[in-house]
Design an enzyme around this catalytic site. Structure first.
Site, mmCIF file in Angstrom:
data_model
loop_
_atom_site.group_PDB
_atom_site.id
_atom_site.type_symbol
_atom_site.label_atom_id
_atom_site.label_comp_id
_atom_site.label_asym_id
_atom_site.label_seq_id
_atom_site.Cartn_x
_atom_site.Cartn_y
_atom_site.Cartn_z
ATOM 1 N N SER A 82 1.480 -1.505 -0.262
ATOM 2 C CA SER A 82 0.311 -0.028 0.155
ATOM 3 C C SER A 82 1.084 0.985 -0.068
ATOM 4 O O SER A 82 1.587 1.294 -0.799
ATOM 5 C CB SER A 82 -1.112 -0.110 1.376
ATOM 6 O OG SER A 82 -2.036 0.752 0.972
ATOM 7 N N LEU A 145 -11.664 -2.228 9.037
ATOM 8 C CA LEU A 145 -12.244 -2.660 8.226
ATOM 9 C C LEU A 145 -12.232 -2.722 6.103
ATOM 10 O O LEU A 145 -12.692 -3.703 6.204
ATOM 11 C CB LEU A 145 -13.784 -2.427 8.504
ATOM 12 C CG LEU A 145 -13.813 -2.574 9.830
ATOM 13 C CD1 LEU A 145 -15.320 -1.649 10.693
ATOM 14 C CD2 LEU A 145 -14.704 -4.474 10.020
ATOM 15 N N ASP A 207 -10.244 -5.852 -3.439
ATOM 16 C CA ASP A 207 -9.764 -4.954 -3.159
ATOM 17 C C ASP A 207 -9.938 -3.399 -2.913
ATOM 18 O O ASP A 207 -11.119 -3.373 -4.294
ATOM 19 C CB ASP A 207 -8.142 -4.738 -3.910
ATOM 20 C CG ASP A 207 -7.093 -3.872 -2.551
ATOM 21 O OD1 ASP A 207 -8.082 -2.863 -1.897
ATOM 22 O OD2 ASP A 207 -6.034 -3.993 -2.778
ATOM 23 N N HIS A 235 -7.311 -6.635 0.430
ATOM 24 C CA HIS A 235 -5.659 -5.312 0.382
ATOM 25 C C HIS A 235 -4.974 -6.130 1.286
ATOM 26 O O HIS A 235 -3.606 -5.325 1.301
ATOM 27 C CB HIS A 235 -6.653 -3.781 0.966
ATOM 28 C CG HIS A 235 -5.553 -2.758 1.456
ATOM 29 N ND1 HIS A 235 -5.017 -2.164 -0.639
ATOM 30 C CD2 HIS A 235 -4.638 -2.169 1.817
ATOM 31 C CE1 HIS A 235 -4.221 -1.519 0.036
ATOM 32 N NE2 HIS A 235 -4.187 -0.775 1.186
#
EC number: 3.1.1.85
Length: 259
Positions: A82, A145, A207, A235
Site C-alpha cells: 500500500s 475494516l 480490494d 487489501h
C-alpha cells in the site's frame, strides 16, 4: 531520525526489505516472516512515526525514503504494501543501485482518482483526515475494516489486523495526516516506467482501496513489469491467503535470482 525501528531475521542469503502501509506497523508481516525466513534475510521496518519508531514530526515521501535507506542493507529486494509501495518505489527511482528488485503489494503509483484512472476519490481521504482530529483510534479501525471487505474470512482478518496495530504505539495524528498527503499527491505513473530492475505488482481482486483494474492499465503502460491478481484476496493478501502470497513471491524470486 535516531530511533527508527528495524527487526531483522531469517537464514537466507538475499536481503529482503518489507515496508508496511498507512496506519499500520511491521507487525503486519507476522504471519509470513517464519515462512519467508528460510529463503531470505528479512528486514522489517516500522516507518518513521509508526509503531516503535515514534516521532512527533511528520515526514514527506523523500524524508521517509532517506530515513529507511540509512538503516537498510546495501542491496536488497524491496517490498512495499500500500503506502509502503510508494516508499519502495521512491527508493527504487532515486537509489536504483540499492534495489535488486521491486515488489509492490496492493499499491498504486497514483492513489487518488484522475482522468481515466481508477482510485480512491480525494473526498474519501479528506474524510479520514477530518475524522483523525477527534477519533484517531476509531478512524484506524474503520480503515482496517476496509482492507478486508468482501473476503471469506473478513472478520477473522480484521481481528488479526487490530491485534497487530494495537500491539505497538499508535502513530500520532500529524504522522497520519502526512501519510494521507503522500497518498493524495503522489503520482509515479510516468516515472516508474524507467524502472529497470525486476518489478512485480501484486493485487487483490476484491480490494476496495486499490482497484485491480489498475493491473491491466499498468501492464500496458509498463510492459517490462509483471502483475499477479489474487482472486480471493482484498487489501491484505499476505494475511488472508498467506500460502498463495508466498508462492507468488517465491516464483518471482526463483525466476530472477535462483541461478
Amino acid at each position: 531520525m535516531k530511533n527508527l525501528y528495524r527487526y531483522s531475521c531469517g537464514e537466507g542469503k538475499l536481503d529482503f526489505v518489507m515496508l508496511h502501509g498507512w496506519g499500520m506497523n511491521s507487525n503486519a508481516w507476522r504471519y509470513i516472516i517464519n515462512r519467508f525466513g528460510s529463503h531470505f534475510r528479512l528486514h522489517l521496518f516500522d516507518l518513521p512515526g509508526y509503531g516503535f519508531s515514534q516521532s512527533e514530526e511528520s515526514f514527506t515521501l523523500p524524508e521517509i525514503s532517506e530515513t529507511v535507506l540509512k538503516k537498510a542493507p546495501p542491496q536488497a529486494i524491496w517490498l512495499g504494501w500500500s503506502m509502503g509501495g510508494c516508499i519502495a518505489s521512491e527508493i527504487a527511482l532515486r537509489y536504483p543501485e540499492r534495489v535488486l528488485a521491486l515488489i509492490t503489494v496492493c499499491s498504486s503509483p497514483c492513489f487518488v482518482s484522475q482522468h481515466q484512472w481508477p482510485r480512491i476519490s480525494w473526498q474519501v481521504l479528506s474524510c479520514f483526515e477530518q475524522k483523525l482530529e477527534d477519533h484517531l483510534q476509531n478512524t484506524l479501525e474503520q480503515f482496517l475494516l476496509l482492507q478486508t471487505l468482501g473476503t471469506l474470512n473478513s472478520q477473522r482478518d480484521t481481528t488479526s489486523l487490530k491485534s497487530f496495530l494495537f500491539s505497538r504505539p499508535l502513530p500520532k495524528k500529524e504522522v497520519l495526516k502526512a501519510g494521507l498527503k503522500i497518498l493524495r499527491y503522489t503520482d509515479m505513473r510516468d516515472s516508474l516506467n524507467a524502472i529497470s530492475v525486476p518489478f512485480l505488482r501484486i493485487y487483490g481482486k476484491l480490494d476496495a482501496l486499490v482497484p485491480c483494474k489498475i493491473a491491466e492499465l499498468l501492464d500496458e503502460a509498463w510492459p517490462h513489469t509483471e502483475s499477479v491478481i489474487m482472486h480471493q484476496s482484498a487489501h491484505v493478501p499476505f494475511i488472508s491467503h498467506t500460502d498463495d502470497f508466498l508462492e507468488v513471491i517465491l516464483y518471482f524470486y526463483q525466476k530472477y535470482f535462483s541461478h
